[in-house]
Motif scaffolding. Structure first.
Motif, PDB file in Angstrom:
ATOM      1  N   GLN B 195       0.837  -1.197   0.000  1.00  0.00           N
ATOM      2  CA  GLN B 195       0.000   0.000   0.000  1.00  0.00           C
ATOM      3  C   GLN B 195       0.879   1.256   0.000  1.00  0.00           C
ATOM      4  OE1 GLN B 195      -3.529   0.051  -0.177  1.00  0.00           O
ATOM      5  NE2 GLN B 195      -2.892   2.124  -0.734  1.00  0.00           N
ATOM      6  N   ALA B 196       1.939   1.245   0.827  1.00  0.00           N
ATOM      7  CA  ALA B 196       2.830   2.411   0.904  1.00  0.00           C
ATOM      8  C   ALA B 196       3.512   2.644  -0.439  1.00  0.00           C
ATOM      9  CB  ALA B 196       3.865   2.202   1.997  1.00  0.00           C
ATOM     10  N   ILE B 197       3.882   1.560  -1.102  1.00  0.00           N
ATOM     11  CA  ILE B 197       4.517   1.693  -2.414  1.00  0.00           C
ATOM     12  C   ILE B 197       3.522   2.299  -3.399  1.00  0.00           C
ATOM     13  CG2 ILE B 197       5.499   0.419  -4.352  1.00  0.00           C
ATOM     14  CD1 ILE B 197       6.523  -1.636  -2.349  1.00  0.00           C
ATOM     15  N   ALA B 198       2.276   1.803  -3.331  1.00  0.00           N
ATOM     16  CA  ALA B 198       1.246   2.301  -4.239  1.00  0.00           C
ATOM     17  C   ALA B 198       1.022   3.795  -4.018  1.00  0.00           C
ATOM     18  CB  ALA B 198      -0.053   1.514  -4.032  1.00  0.00           C
ATOM     19  N   ASP B 199       0.978   4.219  -2.743  1.00  0.00           N
ATOM     20  CA  ASP B 199       0.760   5.635  -2.441  1.00  0.00           C
ATOM     21  C   ASP B 199       1.908   6.481  -2.958  1.00  0.00           C
ATOM     22  OD1 ASP B 199      -1.503   4.828  -1.247  1.00  0.00           O
ATOM     23  OD2 ASP B 199      -0.768   4.997   0.824  1.00  0.00           O
ATOM     24  N   GLU B 200       3.102   5.997  -2.735  1.00  0.00           N
ATOM     25  CA  GLU B 200       4.268   6.806  -3.082  1.00  0.00           C
ATOM     26  C   GLU B 200       4.471   6.917  -4.585  1.00  0.00           C
ATOM     27  OE1 GLU B 200       8.956   6.460  -2.184  1.00  0.00           O
ATOM     28  OE2 GLU B 200       7.613   6.291  -0.448  1.00  0.00           O
ATOM     29  N   THR B 201       4.261   5.812  -5.290  1.00  0.00           N
ATOM     30  CA  THR B 201       4.516   5.838  -6.727  1.00  0.00           C
ATOM     31  C   THR B 201       3.269   6.206  -7.518  1.00  0.00           C
ATOM     32  OG1 THR B 201       4.011   3.494  -6.794  1.00  0.00           O
ATOM     33  CG2 THR B 201       6.319   4.079  -6.595  1.00  0.00           C
ATOM     34  N   ARG B 202       2.147   6.295  -6.828  1.00  0.00           N
ATOM     35  CA  ARG B 202       0.837   6.560  -7.453  1.00  0.00           C
ATOM     36  C   ARG B 202       0.515   5.524  -8.527  1.00  0.00           C
ATOM     37  NH1 ARG B 202       1.155  13.019  -8.049  1.00  0.00           N
ATOM     38  NH2 ARG B 202       1.920  13.411  -5.963  1.00  0.00           N
ATOM     39  N   ILE B 203       0.915   4.327  -8.241  1.00  0.00           N
ATOM     40  CA  ILE B 203       0.534   3.202  -9.101  1.00  0.00           C
ATOM     41  C   ILE B 203      -0.567   2.475  -8.352  1.00  0.00           C
ATOM     42  CG2 ILE B 203       1.342   1.066 -10.169  1.00  0.00           C
ATOM     43  CD1 ILE B 203       4.166   2.217 -10.039  1.00  0.00           C
ATOM     44  N   PRO B 204      -1.623   2.038  -9.024  1.00  0.00           N
ATOM     45  CA  PRO B 204      -2.688   1.318  -8.298  1.00  0.00           C
ATOM     46  C   PRO B 204      -2.130   0.098  -7.572  1.00  0.00           C
ATOM     47  CG  PRO B 204      -3.333   1.752 -10.578  1.00  0.00           C
ATOM     48  CD  PRO B 204      -1.911   2.192 -10.443  1.00  0.00           C
ATOM     49  N   LEU B 205      -2.731  -0.174  -6.428  1.00  0.00           N
ATOM     50  CA  LEU B 205      -2.258  -1.271  -5.574  1.00  0.00           C
ATOM     51  C   LEU B 205      -2.160  -2.591  -6.342  1.00  0.00           C
ATOM     52  CD1 LEU B 205      -1.458  -2.131  -2.723  1.00  0.00           C
ATOM     53  CD2 LEU B 205      -3.861  -2.559  -2.257  1.00  0.00           C
ATOM     54  N   GLY B 206      -3.197  -2.866  -7.143  1.00  0.00           N
ATOM     55  CA  GLY B 206      -3.211  -4.122  -7.888  1.00  0.00           C
ATOM     56  C   GLY B 206      -2.028  -4.220  -8.833  1.00  0.00           C
ATOM     57  N   THR B 207      -1.668  -3.086  -9.439  1.00  0.00           N
ATOM     58  CA  THR B 207      -0.544  -3.082 -10.368  1.00  0.00           C
ATOM     59  C   THR B 207       0.760  -3.322  -9.625  1.00  0.00           C
ATOM     60  OG1 THR B 207      -1.789  -1.403 -11.513  1.00  0.00           O
ATOM     61  CG2 THR B 207       0.453  -1.768 -12.261  1.00  0.00           C
ATOM     62  N   VAL B 208       0.872  -2.714  -8.442  1.00  0.00           N
ATOM     63  CA  VAL B 208       2.082  -2.917  -7.647  1.00  0.00           C
ATOM     64  C   VAL B 208       2.253  -4.411  -7.387  1.00  0.00           C
ATOM     65  CG1 VAL B 208       3.081  -2.596  -5.346  1.00  0.00           C
ATOM     66  CG2 VAL B 208       2.061  -0.655  -6.535  1.00  0.00           C
ATOM     67  N   LYS B 209       1.155  -5.022  -6.957  1.00  0.00           N
ATOM     68  CA  LYS B 209       1.225  -6.443  -6.611  1.00  0.00           C
ATOM     69  C   LYS B 209       1.579  -7.292  -7.819  1.00  0.00           C
ATOM     70  CE  LYS B 209      -1.682  -6.382  -2.630  1.00  0.00           C
ATOM     71  NZ  LYS B 209      -2.992  -6.572  -2.088  1.00  0.00           N
ATOM     72  N   SER B 210       0.916  -6.993  -8.941  1.00  0.00           N
ATOM     73  CA  SER B 210       1.161  -7.866 -10.081  1.00  0.00           C
ATOM     74  C   SER B 210       2.555  -7.642 -10.642  1.00  0.00           C
ATOM     75  CB  SER B 210       0.097  -7.657 -11.147  1.00  0.00           C
ATOM     76  OG  SER B 210       0.096  -6.321 -11.536  1.00  0.00           O
ATOM     77  N   ARG B 211       3.053  -6.405 -10.545  1.00  0.00           N
ATOM     78  CA  ARG B 211       4.419  -6.186 -11.052  1.00  0.00           C
ATOM     79  C   ARG B 211       5.436  -6.914 -10.205  1.00  0.00           C
ATOM     80  NH1 ARG B 211       4.284   0.015 -13.006  1.00  0.00           N
ATOM     81  NH2 ARG B 211       2.834  -0.419 -14.691  1.00  0.00           N
ATOM     82  N   LEU B 212       5.226  -6.881  -8.879  1.00  0.00           N
ATOM     83  CA  LEU B 212       6.134  -7.613  -7.995  1.00  0.00           C
ATOM     84  C   LEU B 212       6.082  -9.094  -8.316  1.00  0.00           C
ATOM     85  CD1 LEU B 212       5.736  -5.966  -4.514  1.00  0.00           C
ATOM     86  CD2 LEU B 212       7.826  -6.261  -5.824  1.00  0.00           C
ATOM     87  N   ARG B 213       4.864  -9.519  -8.564  1.00  0.00           N
ATOM     88  CA  ARG B 213       4.662 -10.928  -8.853  1.00  0.00           C
ATOM     89  C   ARG B 213       5.360 -11.328 -10.158  1.00  0.00           C
ATOM     90  NH1 ARG B 213       1.679 -14.733  -7.127  1.00  0.00           N
ATOM     91  NH2 ARG B 213       1.162 -16.256  -8.705  1.00  0.00           N
ATOM     92  N   LEU B 214       5.199 -10.460 -11.150  1.00  0.00           N
ATOM     93  CA  LEU B 214       5.863 -10.704 -12.436  1.00  0.00           C
ATOM     94  C   LEU B 214       7.370 -10.730 -12.249  1.00  0.00           C
ATOM     95  CD1 LEU B 214       3.967  -8.523 -15.049  1.00  0.00           C
ATOM     96  CD2 LEU B 214       4.260 -10.989 -15.046  1.00  0.00           C
ATOM     97  N   ALA B 215       7.853  -9.782 -11.429  1.00  0.00           N
ATOM     98  CA  ALA B 215       9.297  -9.703 -11.201  1.00  0.00           C
ATOM     99  C   ALA B 215       9.791 -11.005 -10.595  1.00  0.00           C
ATOM    100  CB  ALA B 215       9.621  -8.529 -10.281  1.00  0.00           C
ATOM    101  N   LEU B 216       9.070 -11.476  -9.575  1.00  0.00           N
ATOM    102  CA  LEU B 216       9.498 -12.712  -8.920  1.00  0.00           C
ATOM    103  C   LEU B 216       9.403 -13.898  -9.862  1.00  0.00           C
ATOM    104  CD1 LEU B 216       8.413 -12.824  -5.219  1.00  0.00           C
ATOM    105  CD2 LEU B 216      10.609 -12.354  -6.230  1.00  0.00           C
ATOM    106  N   GLU B 217       8.388 -13.858 -10.712  1.00  0.00           N
ATOM    107  CA  GLU B 217       8.256 -14.964 -11.647  1.00  0.00           C
ATOM    108  C   GLU B 217       9.417 -14.986 -12.629  1.00  0.00           C
ATOM    109  OE1 GLU B 217       4.243 -15.125 -13.346  1.00  0.00           O
ATOM    110  OE2 GLU B 217       3.728 -15.835 -11.339  1.00  0.00           O
ATOM    111  N   LYS B 218       9.880 -13.792 -13.000  1.00  0.00           N
ATOM    112  CA  LYS B 218      11.035 -13.734 -13.913  1.00  0.00           C
ATOM    113  C   LYS B 218      12.267 -14.253 -13.209  1.00  0.00           C
ATOM    114  CE  LYS B 218       9.697 -10.342 -17.186  1.00  0.00           C
ATOM    115  NZ  LYS B 218       9.350  -8.971 -16.986  1.00  0.00           N
TER     116      LYS B 218
END
Lengths: 223, 233
Positions: B195-218
């Motif tokens: 949530q803090a990342i989403a607030d700071e970067t102004r990226i929607p929470l869902g996007t933050v989660k999925s990007r992290l997830r994509l990163a880990l998957e890579k």
């Protein structure tokens, strides 16, 4: 479905130091048992180190002038003796860190297993301080080829296989494997392998058995 | 008596949640400009030098080498600790604890096994938790012949025999797209909640989660897949 990237997530959070003691315990034992997991963890730790080293000069926080002198003073003062490292017995299946959480000074042979049903025994472990109060840690022991009743999970279940192995419809797991289940719709009925199965389980909600009678039984036994 | 827990439960951490819809959303939300902000690439650390310095501290209690390491790592570790929410005085205390431990354990350091920077980072991480929680972080018991034995005889996978795994993961980390690398850095290095990342970067929470997830998957792709479980699915 069992989502295997959740294990990587846990390794990453362990490397970063974000895990609660209960979760950290499972990951540390998983890494000690599983060379591939150790390599992954080392890689995540290397990532942490890289981030620290890449910290731009202007972001680095200067330490106070006497910080180094304080460190040297502490080094020169006689240090209290380090706690003795308890190496694991050659034939032991339960890591020392887990043994410490058993009530009393019991050894692996004197554990007072609680029988849940024929071929299924469990023992609850002390939950280390600093963990969420809903966390429950227990050791579960299945006799060879014993199948547990089909159940789903009301919360998250993290299981580390310590000895033997089990299989369910998603695959088979053996000593050193960490399985993270975080899907309330996932139902399985694990069956122990030929050598039986000893595992360490972390749950934050009860397991939901499919048959009411067993559910009641399990409820009173707090499975 | 019934004990009622009023503490909010931190498990599961946000980061472990599985959100299949998030990936869909991620495809629909274009990258924001903050997303692509460049992470300053510093010169590669003098890995060899640091390894040699740390080995010198271990072999002959070399104070000059220790001081050089202190001058390089102490401000960086402190910055890491401050970003992780430690107060000034506490950060300083943890830095001191870390270096006392480095001195005590330097004899156990093996340059063949880990880079000095990684070794120092793990000590700082453990001391941080010990100091904050007054409770020891469960450390990996790395010298456990019984476990080693069990694991090696039980797992004849070529996966683990692959000594280049760390290198592969490092390569995978550096090959991550900028927006994923940035989020991974925030989650890992700064201990920010999603949530803090989403607030700071102004990226929607869902996007933050999925990007992290994509990163880990890579990153996961950097390893040999777990054949036995994936084949049987």
């Amino acid at each position: 479905m069992i989502d295997h990237s959740l294990v990587e997530m846990m390794l990453m959070h362990y490397a970063a130091g974000h895990l609660r003691p209960t979760e950290a315990l499972l990951v540390a034992c998983h890494v000690a048992l599983n060379p591939l997991a150790r390599r992954k963890l080392e890689a995540f730790e290397a990532m942490g180190a890289k981030m620290i080293c890449e910290c731009p000069e202007e972001d680095a926080a200067p330490v106070s002038k006497d910080c180094f002198e304080k460190v040297m003073a502490r080094i020169e003062s006689p240090a209290p003796p380090a706690p003795a490292h308890t190496p694991m017995q050659q034939d032991a299946a339960i890591p020392p860190a887990v043994m410490k959480l058993l009530c009393g000074n019991c050894t692996e042979r004197s554990i007072r297993w609680q029988k849940l049903q024929s071929g299924v025994e469990a023992v609850s472990l002390h939950v280390p301080a600093g963990s969420p109060c809903r966390h429950r840690l227990r050791l579960l022991r299945l006799s060879p080829h014993q199948q547990t009743p089909a159940h789903s999970h009301a919360g998250r279940e993290v299981t580390l296989v310590l000895q033997g192995g089990f299989s369910d419809h998603t695959g088979s797991y053996r000593a050193g494997d960490l399985i993270v289940i975080d899907d309330k719709t996932f139902v399985h009925a694990p069956r122990a392998g030929a050598d039986g199965c000893l595992c360490l389980m972390l749950t934050d909600a009860p397991l939901l058995f499919r048959r009411v009678r067993i559910w009641f039984f399990g409820f009173f036994k707090r499975v | 008596m019934i004990a009622v827990c009023t503490k909010p439960c931190a498990w599961p951490p946000e980061s472990l949640a599985f959100r299949p819809l998030a990936r869909l959303k991620q495809l629909m939300v274009p990258a924001t400009p903050q997303d692509t902000a460049h992470i300053p690439a510093a010169a590669p650390p003098q890995t060899q030098t640091h390894n040699a310095l740390l080995a010198a501290v271990g072999a002959r209690q070399d104070r000059d080498a220790f001081r050089t390491l202190f001058e390089y790592y102490a401000p960086r570790l402190k910055s890491y600790l401050l970003k992780n929410g430690a107060a000034e005085a506490l950060a300083e205390e943890i830095v001191q604890n870390t270096f006392v431990t480095i001195w005590e354990k330097a004899a156990q350091y093996d340059p063949q096994k880990a880079a000095a920077s990684t070794w120092i980072f793990t000590i700082a991480r453990n001391r941080r938790i010990d100091t904050l929680r007054r409770e020891k972080y469960v450390e990996v018991d790395s010298d456990n012949p019984a476990l080693e034995h069990a694991a090696t005889t039980d797992a004849p996978d070529d996966a683990y025999a692959d000594t280049a795994t760390i290198e592969k993961l490092r390569a995978a980390i550096s090959a991550l797209p900028e927006e994923q690398a940035k989020l991974l850095r925030m989650a890992f290095f700064e201990d920010k909640t999603h949530q803090a990342i989403a607030d700071e970067t102004r990226i929607p929470l869902g996007t933050v989660k999925s990007r992290l997830r994509l990163a880990l998957e890579k990153l996961r792709g950097g390893f040999t897949p777990r054949k036995k479980t994936e084949e049987s699915q």
